[in-house]
Design an enzyme around this catalytic site. Structure first.
Site, PDB file in Angstrom:
ATOM      1  N   LYS A  13      21.162 -74.289  88.636  1.00 13.57           N
ATOM      2  CA  LYS A  13      21.685 -74.691  89.963  1.00 13.57           C
ATOM      3  C   LYS A  13      22.210 -76.125  89.914  1.00 13.57           C
ATOM      4  O   LYS A  13      23.290 -76.421  90.418  1.00 13.57           O
ATOM      5  CB  LYS A  13      20.573 -74.585  91.029  1.00 13.57           C
ATOM      6  CG  LYS A  13      19.948 -73.197  91.122  1.00 13.57           C
ATOM      7  CD  LYS A  13      18.887 -73.126  92.199  1.00 13.57           C
ATOM      8  CE  LYS A  13      17.656 -73.974  91.950  1.00 13.57           C
ATOM      9  NZ  LYS A  13      16.865 -73.588  90.754  1.00 13.57           N
ATOM     10  N   ARG A  86      14.243 -72.672 100.473  1.00 11.87           N
ATOM     11  CA  ARG A  86      13.343 -71.985  99.533  1.00 11.87           C
ATOM     12  C   ARG A  86      12.376 -71.066 100.249  1.00 11.87           C
ATOM     13  O   ARG A  86      11.566 -70.411  99.584  1.00 11.87           O
ATOM     14  CB  ARG A  86      12.533 -73.024  98.763  1.00 11.87           C
ATOM     15  CG  ARG A  86      13.123 -73.426  97.440  1.00 11.87           C
ATOM     16  CD  ARG A  86      12.295 -74.573  96.931  1.00 11.87           C
ATOM     17  NE  ARG A  86      12.092 -74.558  95.539  1.00 11.87           N
ATOM     18  CZ  ARG A  86      12.791 -75.286  94.664  1.00 11.87           C
ATOM     19  NH1 ARG A  86      13.774 -76.026  95.062  1.00 11.87           N
ATOM     20  NH2 ARG A  86      12.493 -75.247  93.394  1.00 11.87           N
ATOM     21  N   ARG A 125      14.647 -78.875  78.356  1.00 13.43           N
ATOM     22  CA  ARG A 125      15.406 -79.781  79.250  1.00 13.43           C
ATOM     23  C   ARG A 125      14.981 -81.227  79.033  1.00 13.43           C
ATOM     24  O   ARG A 125      13.800 -81.539  78.898  1.00 13.43           O
ATOM     25  CB  ARG A 125      15.180 -79.395  80.716  1.00 13.43           C
ATOM     26  CG  ARG A 125      15.832 -80.402  81.663  1.00 13.43           C
ATOM     27  CD  ARG A 125      16.041 -79.888  83.056  1.00 13.43           C
ATOM     28  NE  ARG A 125      14.817 -79.484  83.713  1.00 13.43           N
ATOM     29  CZ  ARG A 125      14.784 -78.944  84.918  1.00 13.43           C
ATOM     30  NH1 ARG A 125      15.909 -78.717  85.573  1.00 13.43           N
ATOM     31  NH2 ARG A 125      13.633 -78.594  85.459  1.00 13.43           N
ATOM     32  N   ARG A 158      10.731 -83.668  82.345  1.00 12.60           N
ATOM     33  CA  ARG A 158      10.206 -83.650  83.716  1.00 12.60           C
ATOM     34  C   ARG A 158       8.752 -83.199  83.689  1.00 12.60           C
ATOM     35  O   ARG A 158       8.424 -82.225  83.012  1.00 12.60           O
ATOM     36  CB  ARG A 158      11.036 -82.685  84.573  1.00 12.60           C
ATOM     37  CG  ARG A 158      11.910 -83.407  85.581  1.00 12.60           C
ATOM     38  CD  ARG A 158      12.877 -82.505  86.280  1.00 12.60           C
ATOM     39  NE  ARG A 158      12.262 -81.446  87.064  1.00 12.60           N
ATOM     40  CZ  ARG A 158      12.935 -80.626  87.852  1.00 12.60           C
ATOM     41  NH1 ARG A 158      14.251 -80.758  87.972  1.00 12.60           N
ATOM     42  NH2 ARG A 158      12.323 -79.677  88.528  1.00 12.60           N
ATOM     43  N   ARG A 169       5.803 -72.169  88.960  1.00 13.33           N
ATOM     44  CA  ARG A 169       7.037 -72.316  89.753  1.00 13.33           C
ATOM     45  C   ARG A 169       7.779 -70.979  89.818  1.00 13.33           C
ATOM     46  O   ARG A 169       8.352 -70.631  90.855  1.00 13.33           O
ATOM     47  CB  ARG A 169       7.934 -73.387  89.134  1.00 13.33           C
ATOM     48  CG  ARG A 169       7.396 -74.801  89.346  1.00 13.33           C
ATOM     49  CD  ARG A 169       8.027 -75.825  88.408  1.00 13.33           C
ATOM     50  NE  ARG A 169       9.455 -75.966  88.553  1.00 13.33           N
ATOM     51  CZ  ARG A 169      10.262 -76.486  87.622  1.00 13.33           C
ATOM     52  NH1 ARG A 169       9.770 -76.909  86.474  1.00 13.33           N
ATOM     53  NH2 ARG A 169      11.547 -76.581  87.845  1.00 13.33           N
TER      54      ARG A 169
HETATM   55  P1  AP5 Z   1      19.333 -76.982  85.590  1.00 14.30           P
HETATM   56  O1  AP5 Z   1      20.779 -76.967  85.968  1.00 14.30           O
HETATM   57  O2  AP5 Z   1      18.600 -78.276  85.627  1.00 14.30           O
HETATM   58  O3  AP5 Z   1      18.552 -75.836  86.414  1.00 14.30           O
HETATM   59  P2  AP5 Z   1      18.043 -75.799  87.900  1.00 14.30           P
HETATM   60  O4  AP5 Z   1      18.251 -74.413  88.396  1.00 14.30           O
HETATM   61  O5  AP5 Z   1      18.661 -76.910  88.702  1.00 14.30           O
HETATM   62  O6  AP5 Z   1      16.503 -76.058  87.619  1.00 14.30           O
HETATM   63  P3  AP5 Z   1      15.390 -76.924  88.358  1.00 14.30           P
HETATM   64  O7  AP5 Z   1      14.180 -76.840  87.470  1.00 14.30           O
HETATM   65  O8  AP5 Z   1      15.893 -78.288  88.685  1.00 14.30           O
HETATM   66  O9  AP5 Z   1      15.183 -76.106  89.642  1.00 14.30           O
HETATM   67  P4  AP5 Z   1      13.980 -76.081  90.567  1.00 14.30           P
HETATM   68  O10 AP5 Z   1      14.564 -75.349  91.690  1.00 14.30           O
HETATM   69  O11 AP5 Z   1      12.711 -75.568  90.054  1.00 14.30           O
HETATM   70  O12 AP5 Z   1      13.643 -77.646  90.736  1.00 14.30           O
HETATM   71  P5  AP5 Z   1      13.872 -78.644  91.929  1.00 14.30           P
HETATM   72  O13 AP5 Z   1      14.183 -79.941  91.341  1.00 14.30           O
HETATM   73  O14 AP5 Z   1      14.761 -78.077  92.976  1.00 14.30           O
HETATM   74  O15 AP5 Z   1      19.215 -76.343  84.134  1.00 14.30           O
HETATM   75  C1  AP5 Z   1      17.964 -76.237  83.494  1.00 14.30           C
HETATM   76  C2  AP5 Z   1      18.128 -76.497  81.992  1.00 14.30           C
HETATM   77  O16 AP5 Z   1      18.874 -75.423  81.419  1.00 14.30           O
HETATM   78  C3  AP5 Z   1      18.918 -77.768  81.672  1.00 14.30           C
HETATM   79  O17 AP5 Z   1      18.385 -78.326  80.508  1.00 14.30           O
HETATM   80  C4  AP5 Z   1      20.357 -77.274  81.445  1.00 14.30           C
HETATM   81  O18 AP5 Z   1      21.047 -78.108  80.533  1.00 14.30           O
HETATM   82  C5  AP5 Z   1      20.119 -75.878  80.876  1.00 14.30           C
HETATM   83  N1  AP5 Z   1      21.115 -74.887  81.275  1.00 14.30           N
HETATM   84  C6  AP5 Z   1      21.739 -74.771  82.482  1.00 14.30           C
HETATM   85  N2  AP5 Z   1      22.577 -73.711  82.482  1.00 14.30           N
HETATM   86  C7  AP5 Z   1      22.451 -73.133  81.249  1.00 14.30           C
HETATM   87  C8  AP5 Z   1      23.073 -71.987  80.624  1.00 14.30           C
HETATM   88  N3  AP5 Z   1      23.956 -71.221  81.277  1.00 14.30           N
HETATM   89  N4  AP5 Z   1      22.701 -71.691  79.349  1.00 14.30           N
HETATM   90  C9  AP5 Z   1      21.781 -72.461  78.675  1.00 14.30           C
HETATM   91  N5  AP5 Z   1      21.183 -73.560  79.203  1.00 14.30           N
HETATM   92  C10 AP5 Z   1      21.521 -73.880  80.476  1.00 14.30           C
HETATM   93  O19 AP5 Z   1      12.396 -78.673  92.586  1.00 14.30           O
HETATM   94  C11 AP5 Z   1      11.307 -79.290  91.931  1.00 14.30           C
HETATM   95  C12 AP5 Z   1      10.074 -79.202  92.833  1.00 14.30           C
HETATM   96  O20 AP5 Z   1      10.326 -79.924  94.062  1.00 14.30           O
HETATM   97  C13 AP5 Z   1       9.687 -77.784  93.298  1.00 14.30           C
HETATM   98  O21 AP5 Z   1       8.861 -77.134  92.355  1.00 14.30           O
HETATM   99  C14 AP5 Z   1       8.941 -78.091  94.608  1.00 14.30           C
HETATM  100  O22 AP5 Z   1       7.646 -78.588  94.353  1.00 14.30           O
HETATM  101  C15 AP5 Z   1       9.766 -79.237  95.184  1.00 14.30           C
HETATM  102  N6  AP5 Z   1      10.880 -78.752  96.027  1.00 14.30           N
HETATM  103  C16 AP5 Z   1      12.208 -78.928  95.796  1.00 14.30           C
HETATM  104  N7  AP5 Z   1      12.928 -78.375  96.778  1.00 14.30           N
HETATM  105  C17 AP5 Z   1      12.043 -77.835  97.643  1.00 14.30           C
HETATM  106  C18 AP5 Z   1      12.190 -77.090  98.854  1.00 14.30           C
HETATM  107  N8  AP5 Z   1      13.410 -76.786  99.363  1.00 14.30           N
HETATM  108  N9  AP5 Z   1      11.051 -76.664  99.472  1.00 14.30           N
HETATM  109  C19 AP5 Z   1       9.825 -76.966  99.001  1.00 14.30           C
HETATM  110  N10 AP5 Z   1       9.613 -77.650  97.857  1.00 14.30           N
HETATM  111  C20 AP5 Z   1      10.730 -78.082  97.180  1.00 14.30           C
END
Ligand code: AP5
Length: 216
Positions: A13, A86, A125, A158, A169
């Protein structure tokens, strides 16, 4: 253009969202990034949120909706929401926030990836603590291992990318976030699903093919 990127942790994402900001001149609103900023700044909200994030649990809906409300009030361009909403409560809250601002959602894009690939990806990552750039030791390595191409800072893992936390997660995603797909399918906004297991450039190409017509 107002879009939601929906998908499990590590689906891509953030990677795809960054590309969309450049192509369409829109702002990426990542609630994960907003929370990590608050953690880094050591605010009361950040200290509270960190407990949930480190455990792989969701931060309470009212906290998240407060953050998004504040950001949306300042943004005048389109928005790509990354990692928000979410829960159903967050989706309902977003609907209200957008209605108050006279905006409507244009599309929901679901990026689908198998759990074992997600665990592997997140183990690989690396992120830049200074400029936020994201790398992957398997698919998108920096030129010099461990060093950010963009700003030269030392890359970090991270804290919530440890395997046990990633598995929690993923479970939280299936329980609380995946039901949003049917929620949006039952409404008027188009919902598109992309196979996110392909190379990043292929996923981007499909995304652009779907979104370019929305500009016209
Ligand atoms: P990346 O693009 O970073 O993936 P992502 O989907 O953004 O992953 P996140 O781990 O950031 O998502 P998340 O939703 O768990 O975390 P968030 O920060 O929102 O890609 C991942 C890796 O793969 C990278 O190394 C990239 O290079 C690689 N990659 C990408 N595409 C690829 C491909 N096609 N092929 C191969 N490799 C690829 O949330 C973190 C925490 O915050 C949550 O757990 C929760 O505690 C809290 N939080 C955040 N938002 C909320 C909310 N709305 N409500 C409640 N709690 C929340």
């Amino acid at each position: 253009m107002q879009l939601i990127l929906l998908g499990p942790p590590g689906a891509g994402k953030g990677t795809q969202g960054a590309l969309l900001t450049e192509r369409y001149g829109i702002v990426r609103v990542s609630t994960g990034d907003l929370l990590r900023d608050a953690v880094r700044e050591g605010t009361a909200l950040g200290r509270d949120a960190r407990r949930y994030m480190d455990a792989g649990e969701l931060v309470p809906d009212e906290v998240i909706l407060g953050l998004v409300r504040e950001v949306l009030g300042r943004v005048e361009t389109g928005v790509v929401f990354d990692g928000f909403p979410r829960t159903i409560a967050q989706a309902v809250g977003l609907q209200r926030l957008l209605a108050d601002l006279g905006r409507t959602l244009d599309a929901v894009v679901v990026i689908d990836v198998d759990d074992e690939e997600l665990v592997r990806r997140l183990a690989g990552r690396r992120v830049c603590p200074d400029c936020g750039a994201t790398y992957n030791v398997h698919a998108q390595p920096p030129t010099i291992p461990g060093v950010c191409d963009a700003c030269g800072a030392t890359l970090i893992v991270r804290p919530d990318d440890a395997e046990a936390t990633v598995r929690r997660r993923l479970a939280v995603y299936r329980e609380q976030t995946a039901p949003l797909i049917d929620h949006y399918r039952a409404g008027p906004v188009p919902v598109w699903t992309l196979d996110g297991e392909r190379p990043m450039g292929d996923v981007s190409a499909d995304l652009i093919a779907l979104l370019d017509p929305l500009r016209e």
